[in-house]
Scaffold this motif. Sequence first.
Motif, mmCIF file in Angstrom:
data_model
loop_
_atom_site.group_PDB
_atom_site.id
_atom_site.type_symbol
_atom_site.label_atom_id
_atom_site.label_comp_id
_atom_site.label_asym_id
_atom_site.label_seq_id
_atom_site.Cartn_x
_atom_site.Cartn_y
_atom_site.Cartn_z
ATOM 1 N N ALA A 76 0.857 -1.196 0.000
ATOM 2 C CA ALA A 76 0.000 0.000 0.000
ATOM 3 C C ALA A 76 0.886 1.236 0.000
ATOM 4 C CB ALA A 76 -0.889 0.020 1.234
ATOM 5 N N ARG A 77 0.311 2.374 -0.409
ATOM 6 C CA ARG A 77 1.094 3.617 -0.336
ATOM 7 C C ARG A 77 1.355 3.951 1.133
ATOM 8 N NH1 ARG A 77 -2.306 5.942 -3.883
ATOM 9 N NH2 ARG A 77 -3.069 7.422 -2.316
ATOM 10 N N GLU A 78 2.517 4.476 1.417
ATOM 11 C CA GLU A 78 2.890 4.772 2.816
ATOM 12 C C GLU A 78 1.888 5.710 3.465
ATOM 13 O OE1 GLU A 78 4.481 6.244 6.285
ATOM 14 O OE2 GLU A 78 4.416 7.588 4.541
ATOM 15 N N SER A 79 1.402 6.705 2.728
ATOM 16 C CA SER A 79 0.473 7.670 3.313
ATOM 17 C C SER A 79 -0.842 6.986 3.721
ATOM 18 C CB SER A 79 0.193 8.805 2.317
ATOM 19 O OG SER A 79 -0.285 8.245 1.107
ATOM 20 N N ILE A 80 -1.281 6.029 2.915
ATOM 21 C CA ILE A 80 -2.518 5.299 3.257
ATOM 22 C C ILE A 80 -2.302 4.460 4.512
ATOM 23 C CG2 ILE A 80 -4.057 3.435 2.495
ATOM 24 C CD1 ILE A 80 -3.982 4.394 -0.246
ATOM 25 N N LEU A 81 -1.134 3.810 4.526
ATOM 26 C CA LEU A 81 -0.802 2.938 5.664
ATOM 27 C C LEU A 81 -0.759 3.743 6.964
ATOM 28 C CD1 LEU A 81 -0.266 -0.026 5.628
ATOM 29 C CD2 LEU A 81 2.172 0.401 5.428
ATOM 30 N N ARG A 82 -0.101 4.898 6.876
ATOM 31 C CA ARG A 82 0.045 5.754 8.055
ATOM 32 C C ARG A 82 -1.335 6.205 8.554
ATOM 33 N NH1 ARG A 82 2.617 11.167 6.986
ATOM 34 N NH2 ARG A 82 3.492 9.987 5.282
ATOM 35 N N LYS A 83 -2.203 6.519 7.612
ATOM 36 C CA LYS A 83 -3.540 6.987 7.979
ATOM 37 C C LYS A 83 -4.336 5.861 8.664
ATOM 38 C CE LYS A 83 -7.196 9.652 5.836
ATOM 39 N NZ LYS A 83 -7.759 10.014 4.549
ATOM 40 N N ALA A 84 -4.217 4.650 8.110
ATOM 41 C CA ALA A 84 -4.976 3.521 8.671
ATOM 42 C C ALA A 84 -4.514 3.223 10.094
ATOM 43 C CB ALA A 84 -4.791 2.288 7.795
ATOM 44 N N VAL A 85 -3.216 3.373 10.336
ATOM 45 C CA VAL A 85 -2.667 3.052 11.655
ATOM 46 C C VAL A 85 -2.846 4.227 12.625
ATOM 47 C CG1 VAL A 85 -0.503 2.464 12.840
ATOM 48 C CG2 VAL A 85 -1.034 1.433 10.657
ATOM 49 N N GLY A 86 -3.005 5.432 12.057
ATOM 50 C CA GLY A 86 -3.229 6.607 12.908
ATOM 51 C C GLY A 86 -1.946 7.163 13.481
ATOM 52 N N LEU A 87 -0.849 7.039 12.738
ATOM 53 C CA LEU A 87 0.423 7.590 13.222
ATOM 54 C C LEU A 87 0.855 8.750 12.333
ATOM 55 C CD1 LEU A 87 2.491 4.388 14.052
ATOM 56 C CD2 LEU A 87 1.541 6.033 15.674
ATOM 57 N N SER A 88 1.653 9.675 12.919
ATOM 58 C CA SER A 88 2.113 10.787 12.091
ATOM 59 C C SER A 88 3.480 10.481 11.483
ATOM 60 C CB SER A 88 2.175 12.067 12.923
ATOM 61 O OG SER A 88 2.875 11.803 14.101
ATOM 62 N N ARG A 89 4.221 9.534 12.082
ATOM 63 C CA ARG A 89 5.549 9.194 11.527
ATOM 64 C C ARG A 89 5.397 8.136 10.420
ATOM 65 N NH1 ARG A 89 6.275 4.387 14.051
ATOM 66 N NH2 ARG A 89 5.503 4.204 16.178
ATOM 67 N N PRO A 90 6.441 7.956 9.613
ATOM 68 C CA PRO A 90 6.349 6.996 8.506
ATOM 69 C C PRO A 90 6.114 5.570 9.009
ATOM 70 C CG PRO A 90 8.296 8.383 8.293
ATOM 71 C CD PRO A 90 7.715 8.694 9.621
ATOM 72 N N VAL A 91 5.297 4.844 8.266
ATOM 73 C CA VAL A 91 5.015 3.451 8.628
ATOM 74 C C VAL A 91 5.396 2.585 7.434
ATOM 75 C CG1 VAL A 91 3.199 1.800 9.230
ATOM 76 C CG2 VAL A 91 3.110 4.130 10.131
ATOM 77 N N ARG A 92 6.286 1.621 7.650
ATOM 78 C CA ARG A 92 6.762 0.793 6.529
ATOM 79 C C ARG A 92 6.096 -0.578 6.493
ATOM 80 N NH1 ARG A 92 8.792 3.999 2.994
ATOM 81 N NH2 ARG A 92 10.172 5.553 3.894
ATOM 82 N N TRP A 93 5.963 -1.159 7.679
ATOM 83 C CA TRP A 93 5.397 -2.507 7.735
ATOM 84 C C TRP A 93 4.341 -2.582 8.836
ATOM 85 C CZ3 TRP A 93 5.668 -6.873 4.954
ATOM 86 C CH2 TRP A 93 6.753 -7.059 4.090
ATOM 87 N N ILE A 94 3.241 -3.229 8.548
ATOM 88 C CA ILE A 94 2.310 -3.601 9.625
ATOM 89 C C ILE A 94 1.870 -5.038 9.386
ATOM 90 C CG2 ILE A 94 1.435 -1.261 10.093
ATOM 91 C CD1 ILE A 94 -1.118 -2.103 8.553
ATOM 92 N N ALA A 95 1.390 -5.666 10.457
ATOM 93 C CA ALA A 95 0.807 -7.007 10.305
ATOM 94 C C ALA A 95 -0.284 -7.163 11.352
ATOM 95 C CB ALA A 95 1.876 -8.083 10.484
ATOM 96 N N VAL A 96 -1.214 -8.043 11.095
ATOM 97 C CA VAL A 96 -2.293 -8.318 12.060
ATOM 98 C C VAL A 96 -2.071 -9.735 12.595
ATOM 99 C CG1 VAL A 96 -4.784 -8.652 12.309
ATOM 100 C CG2 VAL A 96 -3.892 -6.729 10.971
ATOM 101 N N ALA A 97 -1.992 -9.809 13.945
ATOM 102 C CA ALA A 97 -1.697 -11.110 14.566
ATOM 103 C C ALA A 97 -2.874 -11.581 15.396
ATOM 104 C CB ALA A 97 -0.469 -10.979 15.462
ATOM 105 N N ASP A 98 -3.090 -12.901 15.399
ATOM 106 C CA ASP A 98 -4.128 -13.483 16.260
ATOM 107 C C ASP A 98 -3.700 -13.396 17.717
ATOM 108 O OD1 ASP A 98 -5.932 -14.242 14.375
ATOM 109 O OD2 ASP A 98 -5.128 -16.285 14.137
ATOM 110 N N LEU A 99 -4.652 -13.047 18.586
ATOM 111 C CA LEU A 99 -4.389 -13.108 20.026
ATOM 112 C C LEU A 99 -4.821 -14.494 20.501
ATOM 113 C CD1 LEU A 99 -5.889 -9.687 21.086
ATOM 114 C CD2 LEU A 99 -3.490 -10.357 21.279
ATOM 115 N N ALA A 100 -3.951 -15.136 21.275
ATOM 116 C CA ALA A 100 -4.297 -16.496 21.718
ATOM 117 C C ALA A 100 -4.698 -16.470 23.178
ATOM 118 C CB ALA A 100 -3.105 -17.417 21.505
ATOM 119 N N GLU A 101 -5.955 -16.107 23.468
ATOM 120 C CA GLU A 101 -6.420 -16.110 24.865
ATOM 121 C C GLU A 101 -6.643 -17.546 25.312
ATOM 122 O OE1 GLU A 101 -8.711 -13.472 26.729
ATOM 123 O OE2 GLU A 101 -7.585 -11.822 25.860
ATOM 124 N N ALA A 102 -6.298 -17.813 26.567
ATOM 125 C CA ALA A 102 -6.479 -19.177 27.076
ATOM 126 C C ALA A 102 -7.955 -19.428 27.349
ATOM 127 C CB ALA A 102 -5.682 -19.340 28.355
#
Length: 393
Positions: A76-102
């Motif tokens: 994705a374009r960096e500006s879109i990524l940054r907007k989705a994450v809600g950060l003002s600094r550059p964002v290069r990589w994101i990932a979504v991880a499963d939470l493993a609740e017991a």
Amino acid sequence: MAGTISSIKDDHLRQVRVLASRTGRHESGACLLEGATLIEHALDTGAALRFAIHAEAAGDPVSARLTEAAVAILEARESILRKAVGLSRPVRWIAVADLAEATDDMPYGEFAVVLDNVLDPGNLGTIVRTAVGLGVVDVVCAGEDIDLTSRRVVDASRAAVLRARIRRFASPVNAVEALRARGFEIVATSGRGPTMQGLAQLTGRPVALVVGNETTGVSDDVLALADHVVRIPMSSDVESLNVGVATGISLYELRTRALLTALRDHARASLVAELGEAVDATLAELDRTVTDTDHLTGDQLAVLVTLLADPTADPARTLGRDVTDATAELVRAGYLDQEVTPEGRQVVAGLWSPLRRAEATALAGFSSEERQVLRSLLHRVVRNCRRPAGPLT
Ligand SMILES: C[S@@+](CC[C@H](N)C(=O)[O-])C[C@H]1O[C@@H](n2cnc3c(N)ncnc32)[C@H](O)[C@@H]1O
């Protein structure tokens, strides 16, 4: 590469935006990882990643690892990524991880950390990272405001929260009661605890270590319920330690003690310990029969027999143990002087019948074949133990 995202309205980015809120994370059972390093840490934990997105021109080694783990990678374009994450600094990589609740039916390990309303994300991340690093994966959130899924906690834990078995209770008292019902020994911590941590008499049951809120500490109800309230000794200049640091110290000390106790119990239950017990019981039986007859202990008789066989022998060396008391008693009773006295010889001559009686008791019910086998097995044990050091064959 699974595709290119060109609009902020893309479904993957919608999933990312949901993770900004705690409710969203809990409802979707996932959390956000930001940055290639954190994503690599998450892959190290074996966590399941739903997908990863990287900004244009972000060629990183993490791509190969994600591909190897069969995680879909989008661009994705960096500006879109940054907007989705809600950060003002550059964002290069994101990932979504499963939470493993017991789940309720999942077993606990031998050690659990209970967070009594610990709230600071940095402290929470440090505690989980330290706990998982020391092999403690059962983390109990005791208090409704504790959140282990925020980006700051996931980051501070270096993704160790994805490795932890997390359970939630509405109140610390509920948590402690549930753990006690599962057989845990409750060890609460406080800078003013009555027992120095290193001196707490633990029973060997699984341990639940309770650590408290940054300002108010472990709640009074839990302190009252705990089996031990322990303190890490501090200089009087300091009111308390940071909860992350205190948890690290407590985990290390109590875990090490628990492991040593388990090791000792294991050694006690081992074959070597059973052999030792058999020897002790046989010697005690010999002592009893011999003492009944001659008022001498097995050690005293062993000294007499040794000196009769070789008057120049050193009985302590021959028998492999300290026989100073036994020897002194023989001298006092007149059985030993410069050499074994006639009274001493008399005693040894009368030894054979109690010896046979002790052997008959110890080996009662053994057939003559079993006695032969036992004798040969014991010879082998002695040979093995006396062989020169080197690999066993
Ligand atoms: C900053 S302290 C809380 C201080 C708080 N004023 C109190 O009265 O406990 C946060 C937590 O760190 C742990 N802690 C801090 N210092 C400790 C010490 N010397 N011994 C044992 N635990 C300690 C306890 O779990 C405590 O609840």
